[in-house]
Scaffold this motif. Structure first.
Motif, PDB file in Angstrom:
ATOM      1  N   ARG A  73      43.671 -17.420   8.526  1.00 48.30           N
ATOM      2  CA  ARG A  73      45.027 -17.978   8.414  1.00 48.30           C
ATOM      3  C   ARG A  73      44.991 -19.495   8.532  1.00 48.30           C
ATOM      4  NH1 ARG A  73      46.731 -13.545  11.674  1.00 48.30           N
ATOM      5  NH2 ARG A  73      46.525 -14.894  13.482  1.00 48.30           N
ATOM      6  N   TRP A  74      44.207 -19.999   9.478  1.00 46.90           N
ATOM      7  CA  TRP A  74      44.098 -21.444   9.675  1.00 46.90           C
ATOM      8  C   TRP A  74      43.539 -22.105   8.418  1.00 46.90           C
ATOM      9  CZ3 TRP A  74      40.239 -25.036   9.474  1.00 46.90           C
ATOM     10  CH2 TRP A  74      40.532 -26.298  10.003  1.00 46.90           C
ATOM     11  N   ALA A  75      42.514 -21.508   7.816  1.00 48.62           N
ATOM     12  CA  ALA A  75      41.904 -22.079   6.615  1.00 48.62           C
ATOM     13  C   ALA A  75      42.900 -22.123   5.463  1.00 48.62           C
ATOM     14  CB  ALA A  75      40.663 -21.283   6.214  1.00 48.62           C
ATOM     15  N   VAL A  76      43.725 -21.091   5.342  1.00 48.26           N
ATOM     16  CA  VAL A  76      44.743 -21.087   4.291  1.00 48.26           C
ATOM     17  C   VAL A  76      45.770 -22.191   4.542  1.00 48.26           C
ATOM     18  CG1 VAL A  76      46.674 -19.750   3.333  1.00 48.26           C
ATOM     19  CG2 VAL A  76      44.444 -18.661   3.663  1.00 48.26           C
ATOM     20  N   GLU A  77      46.179 -22.332   5.790  1.00 46.85           N
ATOM     21  CA  GLU A  77      47.194 -23.335   6.139  1.00 46.85           C
ATOM     22  C   GLU A  77      46.680 -24.773   5.999  1.00 46.85           C
ATOM     23  OE1 GLU A  77      48.690 -22.516  10.056  1.00 46.85           O
ATOM     24  OE2 GLU A  77      49.254 -20.465   9.508  1.00 46.85           O
ATOM     25  N   HIS A  78      45.404 -24.993   6.292  1.00 51.73           N
ATOM     26  CA  HIS A  78      44.868 -26.362   6.360  1.00 51.73           C
ATOM     27  C   HIS A  78      43.800 -26.667   5.318  1.00 51.73           C
ATOM     28  CE1 HIS A  78      47.056 -27.054  10.082  1.00 51.73           C
ATOM     29  NE2 HIS A  78      46.667 -25.851  10.462  1.00 51.73           N
ATOM     30  N   GLY A  79      43.541 -25.744   4.420  1.00 55.36           N
ATOM     31  CA  GLY A  79      42.481 -25.932   3.433  1.00 55.36           C
ATOM     32  C   GLY A  79      42.669 -27.165   2.576  1.00 55.36           C
ATOM     33  N   ASP A  80      43.899 -27.404   2.112  1.00 52.92           N
ATOM     34  CA  ASP A  80      44.149 -28.579   1.270  1.00 52.92           C
ATOM     35  C   ASP A  80      43.883 -29.874   2.029  1.00 52.92           C
ATOM     36  OD1 ASP A  80      44.824 -26.976  -0.872  1.00 52.92           O
ATOM     37  OD2 ASP A  80      46.978 -27.085  -0.486  1.00 52.92           O
ATOM     38  N   GLU A  81      44.272 -29.909   3.304  1.00 51.90           N
ATOM     39  CA  GLU A  81      44.022 -31.099   4.128  1.00 51.90           C
ATOM     40  C   GLU A  81      42.524 -31.355   4.270  1.00 51.90           C
ATOM     41  OE1 GLU A  81      46.074 -30.935   7.950  1.00 51.90           O
ATOM     42  OE2 GLU A  81      47.473 -29.519   7.020  1.00 51.90           O
ATOM     43  N   LEU A  82      41.769 -30.292   4.482  1.00 52.84           N
ATOM     44  CA  LEU A  82      40.323 -30.440   4.631  1.00 52.84           C
ATOM     45  C   LEU A  82      39.687 -30.973   3.354  1.00 52.84           C
ATOM     46  CD1 LEU A  82      39.479 -27.169   6.577  1.00 52.84           C
ATOM     47  CD2 LEU A  82      39.500 -29.489   7.475  1.00 52.84           C
ATOM     48  N   LEU A  83      40.088 -30.425   2.217  1.00 51.95           N
ATOM     49  CA  LEU A  83      39.546 -30.889   0.943  1.00 51.95           C
ATOM     50  C   LEU A  83      39.885 -32.348   0.687  1.00 51.95           C
ATOM     51  CD1 LEU A  83      40.177 -27.791  -1.355  1.00 51.95           C
ATOM     52  CD2 LEU A  83      37.981 -28.624  -0.463  1.00 51.95           C
ATOM     53  N   GLU A  84      41.118 -32.737   0.995  1.00 53.55           N
ATOM     54  CA  GLU A  84      41.526 -34.133   0.819  1.00 53.55           C
ATOM     55  C   GLU A  84      40.700 -35.062   1.699  1.00 53.55           C
ATOM     56  OE1 GLU A  84      45.751 -34.497   1.403  1.00 53.55           O
ATOM     57  OE2 GLU A  84      46.170 -32.979  -0.128  1.00 53.55           O
ATOM     58  N   ALA A  85      40.470 -34.661   2.949  1.00 50.44           N
ATOM     59  CA  ALA A  85      39.677 -35.483   3.865  1.00 50.44           C
ATOM     60  C   ALA A  85      38.240 -35.615   3.368  1.00 50.44           C
ATOM     61  CB  ALA A  85      39.703 -34.882   5.269  1.00 50.44           C
ATOM     62  N   GLN A  86      37.673 -34.519   2.863  1.00 54.62           N
ATOM     63  CA  GLN A  86      36.308 -34.571   2.342  1.00 54.62           C
ATOM     64  C   GLN A  86      36.220 -35.453   1.108  1.00 54.62           C
ATOM     65  OE1 GLN A  86      35.351 -30.441   1.746  1.00 54.62           O
ATOM     66  NE2 GLN A  86      35.057 -30.056   3.928  1.00 54.62           N
ATOM     67  N   GLU A  87      37.190 -35.340   0.223  1.00 55.25           N
ATOM     68  CA  GLU A  87      37.198 -36.181  -0.967  1.00 55.25           C
ATOM     69  C   GLU A  87      37.370 -37.644  -0.607  1.00 55.25           C
ATOM     70  OE1 GLU A  87      40.253 -34.492  -3.407  1.00 55.25           O
ATOM     71  OE2 GLU A  87      39.045 -32.731  -3.891  1.00 55.25           O
ATOM     72  N   SER A  88      38.205 -37.933   0.379  1.00 54.50           N
ATOM     73  CA  SER A  88      38.430 -39.298   0.826  1.00 54.50           C
ATOM     74  C   SER A  88      37.143 -39.882   1.436  1.00 54.50           C
ATOM     75  CB  SER A  88      39.552 -39.329   1.853  1.00 54.50           C
ATOM     76  OG  SER A  88      39.740 -40.632   2.357  1.00 54.50           O
ATOM     77  N   SER A  89      36.440 -39.075   2.227  1.00 53.78           N
ATOM     78  CA  SER A  89      35.176 -39.520   2.825  1.00 53.78           C
ATOM     79  C   SER A  89      34.140 -39.801   1.767  1.00 53.78           C
ATOM     80  CB  SER A  89      34.634 -38.478   3.799  1.00 53.78           C
ATOM     81  OG  SER A  89      35.404 -38.456   4.963  1.00 53.78           O
ATOM     82  N   SER A  90      34.071 -38.945   0.763  1.00 57.27           N
ATOM     83  CA  SER A  90      33.103 -39.137  -0.325  1.00 57.27           C
ATOM     84  C   SER A  90      33.404 -40.404  -1.103  1.00 57.27           C
ATOM     85  CB  SER A  90      33.125 -37.936  -1.270  1.00 57.27           C
ATOM     86  OG  SER A  90      32.626 -36.803  -0.627  1.00 57.27           O
ATOM     87  N   ALA A  91      34.669 -40.649  -1.329  1.00 58.33           N
ATOM     88  CA  ALA A  91      35.067 -41.847  -2.081  1.00 58.33           C
ATOM     89  C   ALA A  91      34.735 -43.122  -1.309  1.00 58.33           C
ATOM     90  CB  ALA A  91      36.560 -41.797  -2.403  1.00 58.33           C
ATOM     91  N   LYS A  92      34.790 -43.054   0.016  1.00 56.26           N
ATOM     92  CA  LYS A  92      34.498 -44.223   0.848  1.00 56.26           C
ATOM     93  C   LYS A  92      33.005 -44.366   1.117  1.00 56.26           C
ATOM     94  CE  LYS A  92      38.935 -43.969   3.241  1.00 56.26           C
ATOM     95  NZ  LYS A  92      39.566 -43.660   4.531  1.00 56.26           N
ATOM     96  N   GLY A  93      32.226 -43.387   0.688  1.00 57.35           N
ATOM     97  CA  GLY A  93      30.775 -43.444   0.900  1.00 57.35           C
ATOM     98  C   GLY A  93      30.344 -43.090   2.301  1.00 57.35           C
ATOM     99  N   LEU A  94      31.153 -42.313   3.008  1.00 53.66           N
ATOM    100  CA  LEU A  94      30.803 -41.928   4.384  1.00 53.66           C
ATOM    101  C   LEU A  94      29.927 -40.731   4.432  1.00 53.66           C
ATOM    102  CD1 LEU A  94      34.282 -42.398   6.115  1.00 53.66           C
ATOM    103  CD2 LEU A  94      32.346 -43.953   6.097  1.00 53.66           C
TER     104      LEU A  94
END
Length: 94
Positions: A73-94
């Protein structure tokens, strides 16, 4: 693997098909670990040919019904947030 046993006991071949993409060696290792942990049980049935079923124990069922369901349930509720954070980190080179 535990989720694949949620529907009830399964034979090894059907369990492997339900999981998909798992080698026989990895399946064997996983079954041994889950048996040793008391989360699944193995039932050998006499007959020709003999067959073996795997099923959840009470502890395995409670793990599925409790923490794993809550995590799902948590993954369904927060999955989009997690993906956005990962994409943001990748874009910043972290």
């Amino acid at each position: 693997m535990l989720a694949a046993l949620r529907v009830g006991p399964r034979r090894r071949r059907r369990l492997r098909a339900a999981i998909g993409g798992i080698s026989d060696k990895v399946l064997t290792d996983c079954l041994h670990r889950l048996l040793a942990s008391g989360l699944i049980e193995r039932h050998a049935h006499a007959g020709a040919p003999p067959r073996v079923d795997y099923a959840l124990t009470g502890s395995g069922q409670s793990l599925i019904d409790g923490p794993m369901t809550a995590l799902g349930r948590w993954a369904v509720e927060h999955g989009d947030e997690l993906l956005e954070a990962q994409e943001s980190s990748s874009a910043k080179g972290l």
